[in-house]
Design an enzyme around this catalytic site. Structure first.
Site, PDB file in Angstrom:
ATOM      1  N   ASP A 219      -7.978  -5.272  -0.571  1.00  0.00           N
ATOM      2  CA  ASP A 219      -8.453  -6.123  -1.665  1.00  0.00           C
ATOM      3  C   ASP A 219      -8.185  -7.605  -1.451  1.00  0.00           C
ATOM      4  O   ASP A 219      -8.790  -8.437  -2.115  1.00  0.00           O
ATOM      5  CB  ASP A 219      -7.793  -5.676  -2.982  1.00  0.00           C
ATOM      6  CG  ASP A 219      -8.287  -4.312  -3.395  1.00  0.00           C
ATOM      7  OD1 ASP A 219      -9.510  -4.147  -3.489  1.00  0.00           O
ATOM      8  OD2 ASP A 219      -7.464  -3.402  -3.580  1.00  0.00           O
TER       9      ASP A 219
ATOM     10  N   HIS B 223       0.839  -1.189   0.000  1.00  0.00           N
ATOM     11  CA  HIS B 223       0.000   0.000   0.000  1.00  0.00           C
ATOM     12  C   HIS B 223       0.874   1.239   0.000  1.00  0.00           C
ATOM     13  O   HIS B 223       1.917   1.262   0.642  1.00  0.00           O
ATOM     14  CB  HIS B 223      -0.927   0.021   1.229  1.00  0.00           C
ATOM     15  CG  HIS B 223      -2.112   0.891   1.012  1.00  0.00           C
ATOM     16  ND1 HIS B 223      -2.072   2.238   1.241  1.00  0.00           N
ATOM     17  CD2 HIS B 223      -3.343   0.614   0.534  1.00  0.00           C
ATOM     18  CE1 HIS B 223      -3.242   2.752   0.929  1.00  0.00           C
ATOM     19  NE2 HIS B 223      -4.033   1.794   0.494  1.00  0.00           N
TER      20      HIS B 223
HETATM   21  C1  LIG Z   1      -0.563  -0.681  -3.941  1.00  0.00           C
HETATM   22  C2  LIG Z   1       0.676  -0.438  -4.750  1.00  0.00           C
HETATM   23  C3  LIG Z   1       0.273   0.029  -6.164  1.00  0.00           C
HETATM   24  C4  LIG Z   1       1.476   0.677  -4.072  1.00  0.00           C
HETATM   25  O1  LIG Z   1       2.482   0.972  -4.942  1.00  0.00           O
HETATM   26  P1  LIG Z   1       3.706   1.924  -4.609  1.00  0.00           P
HETATM   27  O2  LIG Z   1       3.515   2.716  -3.394  1.00  0.00           O
HETATM   28  O3  LIG Z   1       3.981   2.658  -5.880  1.00  0.00           O
HETATM   29  O4  LIG Z   1       4.873   0.906  -4.284  1.00  0.00           O
HETATM   30  P2  LIG Z   1       5.859   0.294  -5.340  1.00  0.00           P
HETATM   31  O5  LIG Z   1       5.104  -0.336  -6.463  1.00  0.00           O
HETATM   32  O6  LIG Z   1       6.864   1.347  -5.708  1.00  0.00           O
HETATM   33  O7  LIG Z   1       6.503  -0.825  -4.481  1.00  0.00           O
HETATM   34  C5  LIG Z   1       7.619  -0.637  -3.593  1.00  0.00           C
HETATM   35  C6  LIG Z   1       8.403  -1.951  -3.542  1.00  0.00           C
HETATM   36  O8  LIG Z   1       7.574  -2.981  -3.000  1.00  0.00           O
HETATM   37  C7  LIG Z   1       7.348  -3.997  -3.970  1.00  0.00           C
HETATM   38  N1  LIG Z   1       5.935  -4.321  -3.956  1.00  0.00           N
HETATM   39  C8  LIG Z   1       4.908  -3.488  -3.650  1.00  0.00           C
HETATM   40  N2  LIG Z   1       3.751  -4.143  -3.728  1.00  0.00           N
HETATM   41  C9  LIG Z   1       4.055  -5.386  -4.090  1.00  0.00           C
HETATM   42  C10 LIG Z   1       3.273  -6.521  -4.318  1.00  0.00           C
HETATM   43  N3  LIG Z   1       1.951  -6.472  -4.215  1.00  0.00           N
HETATM   44  N4  LIG Z   1       3.900  -7.671  -4.657  1.00  0.00           N
HETATM   45  C11 LIG Z   1       5.223  -7.711  -4.762  1.00  0.00           C
HETATM   46  N5  LIG Z   1       6.022  -6.670  -4.548  1.00  0.00           N
HETATM   47  C12 LIG Z   1       5.452  -5.523  -4.226  1.00  0.00           C
HETATM   48  C13 LIG Z   1       7.697  -3.365  -5.309  1.00  0.00           C
HETATM   49  O9  LIG Z   1       8.079  -4.314  -6.265  1.00  0.00           O
HETATM   50  C14 LIG Z   1       8.804  -2.448  -4.923  1.00  0.00           C
HETATM   51  O10 LIG Z   1       9.975  -3.202  -4.746  1.00  0.00           O
HETATM   52  P3  LIG Z   1      11.398  -2.653  -5.235  1.00  0.00           P
HETATM   53  O11 LIG Z   1      11.630  -1.404  -4.438  1.00  0.00           O
HETATM   54  O12 LIG Z   1      12.317  -3.776  -4.935  1.00  0.00           O
HETATM   55  O13 LIG Z   1      11.228  -2.375  -6.693  1.00  0.00           O
HETATM   56  C15 LIG Z   1       1.551  -1.708  -4.845  1.00  0.00           C
HETATM   57  O14 LIG Z   1       1.842  -2.164  -3.549  1.00  0.00           O
HETATM   58  C16 LIG Z   1       0.887  -2.783  -5.669  1.00  0.00           C
HETATM   59  O15 LIG Z   1       1.020  -2.779  -6.901  1.00  0.00           O
HETATM   60  N6  LIG Z   1       0.138  -3.726  -5.008  1.00  0.00           N
HETATM   61  C17 LIG Z   1      -0.580  -4.744  -5.740  1.00  0.00           C
HETATM   62  C18 LIG Z   1      -1.871  -4.171  -6.298  1.00  0.00           C
HETATM   63  C19 LIG Z   1      -2.873  -3.896  -5.204  1.00  0.00           C
HETATM   64  O16 LIG Z   1      -3.123  -4.722  -4.349  1.00  0.00           O
HETATM   65  N7  LIG Z   1      -3.501  -2.723  -5.295  1.00  0.00           N
HETATM   66  C20 LIG Z   1      -4.558  -2.331  -4.364  1.00  0.00           C
HETATM   67  C21 LIG Z   1      -4.088  -1.308  -3.400  1.00  0.00           C
HETATM   68  S1  LIG Z   1      -5.272  -1.015  -2.130  1.00  0.00           S
END
Ligand SMILES: CC(C)(COP(=O)(O)OP(=O)(O)OC[C@H]1O[C@@H](n2cnc3c(N)ncnc32)[C@H](O)[C@@H]1OP(=O)(O)O)[C@@H](O)C(=O)NCCC(=O)NCCS
Length: 380
Positions: A316, A265
């Site tokens: 979710d 998140h």
């Molecule tokens: C929610 C979300 C978009 C937040 O994204 P964000 O703040 O931009 O965080 P990032 O995507 O930059 O992730 C930071 C790190 O954690 C990792 N990470 C974050 N969520 C992850 C996940 N669900 N699975 C695996 N790795 C994850 C990323 O790969 C990244 O790793 P790195 O620094 O080694 O590259 C992201 O956690 C995600 O894509 N989750 C899955 C989709 C989801 O459940 N969305 C609903 C949110 S309520």
């Protein structure tokens, strides 16, 4: 360039405070979420979706009489213009319910009696109408695409019981009604999430509520936002179908550098407080419905992802198994999120318009140095 105040914009606007708001309080370090200051745990335990909408839109809990009147107003709006039903009937059966919902909500504006009004009271009226209509569109399109009849709304039922009635054709059990009601309360608002931000940006141009909500639905659809709940269930379903080990399956996804839907998140650095409730609901509903496998699989995946990646389950993750055990198809999970989040979108649109200024940020320019010369096409 003189008006640009930062040279190092965080990617994805992480940590940027983009507006003032009195609607939703989040403490991402302590895992706190509150609507108008009231903790989500208290609301999940004691409140209901209708009262939560009132709280979000009017800024305080209603009196008993106000709540009765508000429920009556919502129930009165449980009807769809015949042209909207025609649209649902002519949409391709293969269309994604989320796409149908987005387009239908846009079309609702044609038939809204206050379509051209943008004042506070008109927007409250539109919020009430949209809340009832969005639930009806989701249920009606699902029936239509399955070749079933559209079920008449029952004004004596709560919002969640009526939605289940219109989806399934029979009155839900009190347990199912309460479970969906709690899920709707938990999903109703979440500060400046992507869809709500989209809604505020549209509203701030002095466009209108329907345009703002249409944009919000488009944003909610994406798998990084509301679309994640459906993606979670697709994993659970695949694991079950292939009789795979859930941990091995998810380990393999991580090895392919894939993100696991339902985890991580932007704001919470600890447990998402909404997941706390949905986990319990998923477990209890799974047991009660004789389908404990979805919760059991989810629990294993959660423990693994937490140990391996230090990532917590978000809203979710357990909503997927919860909705499935309520008999809801997976491509309706994200539309059901919209059924709830209209509460938050409407509250934010109203707040934006009550004290509006155009939202127009800047971009940090990283392109070719100015000035570059135009080269005629025959000289390139
Ligand atoms: C929610 C979300 C978009 C937040 O994204 P964000 O703040 O931009 O965080 P990032 O995507 O930059 O992730 C930071 C790190 O954690 C990792 N990470 C974050 N969520 C992850 C996940 N669900 N699975 C695996 N790795 C994850 C990323 O790969 C990244 O790793 P790195 O620094 O080694 O590259 C992201 O956690 C995600 O894509 N989750 C899955 C989709 C989801 O459940 N969305 C609903 C949110 S309520």
């Amino acid at each position: 360039m003189s008006s640009v105040t930062t040279n190092h914009t965080p990617k994805g606007l992480e940590g940027i405070v983009a507006t003032n708001s009195t609607i939703c309080y989040i403490d991402g370090d302590r895992g706190v979420l509150a609507y108008r200051g009231i903790d989500i745990h208290e609301l999940a335990e004691h409140s209901n979706f209708e009262e939560t909408c009132y709280l979000l839109w009017f800024g305080r809990l209603p009196s008993a009489a106000e709540l009765t009147d508000f429920r009556r107003r919502l129930a009165q709006e449980r009807h769809l213009h015949p042209a909207i039903l025609d649209f649902l009937r002519t949409a391709p059966r293969s269309a994604l319910p989320m796409d149908v919902l987005r387009t239908a909500v846009s079309a609702l504006a044609f038939y809204d009696p206050e379509n051209t009004k943008n004042d506070h009271d008109a927007n409250i009226n539109k919020a009430i109408r949209l809340t009832s209509q969005i639930a009806m569109i989701v249920a009606s399109y699902d029936r239509i695409r399955k070749g079933k009849n559209v079920v008449d709304a029952d004004p004596s039922l709560s919002h969640s019981a009526n939605l289940l009635l219109q989806l399934n054709g029979s009155r839900p059990s009190p347990t199912a009604e309460r479970a969906l009601d709690i899920a709707l309360v938990l999903h109703a608002d979440h500060e400046l999430n992507a869809s709500t931000f989209a809604a505020r940006v549209v509203a701030a141009t002095l466009s209108d509520m329907h345009s703002a909500v249409t944009a919000a639905i488009g944003a909610l659809k994406g798998p990084l936002h509301g679309g994640a709940n459906e993606a979670v269930f697709r994993i659970l379903e695949t694991v079950a179908r292939e009789k795979a080990d859930p941990v091995a399956y998810v380990r393999n996804l991580l090895a392919q550098k894939k993100k696991i839907p339902g985890f991580g998140h932007r704001v919470y650095h600890t447990e998402d407080p909404r997941a706390t409730h949905l986990r319990v609901m998923s477990r209890d509903l799974g047991k009660a419905s004789g389908q404990p496998q979805w919760y059991e699989m989810s629990e294993k995946i959660e423990a693994f992802v937490k140990a391996e990646k230090k990532l917590n389950a978000n809203v979710d993750f357990y909503s997927a198994s919860t909705y499935h055990t309520l008999g809801i198809d997976e491509d309706l999970f994200t539309p059901i999120f919209a059924v709830s989040r209209i509460g938050g979108w409407a509250a934010h649109v109203i707040e934006q318009l009550d004290d509006n200024r155009l939202i127009r940020p800047r971009a940090e320019y990283l392109g070719p140095e100015y000035p570059q010369r135009y080269v005629p096409v025959d000289q390139r």
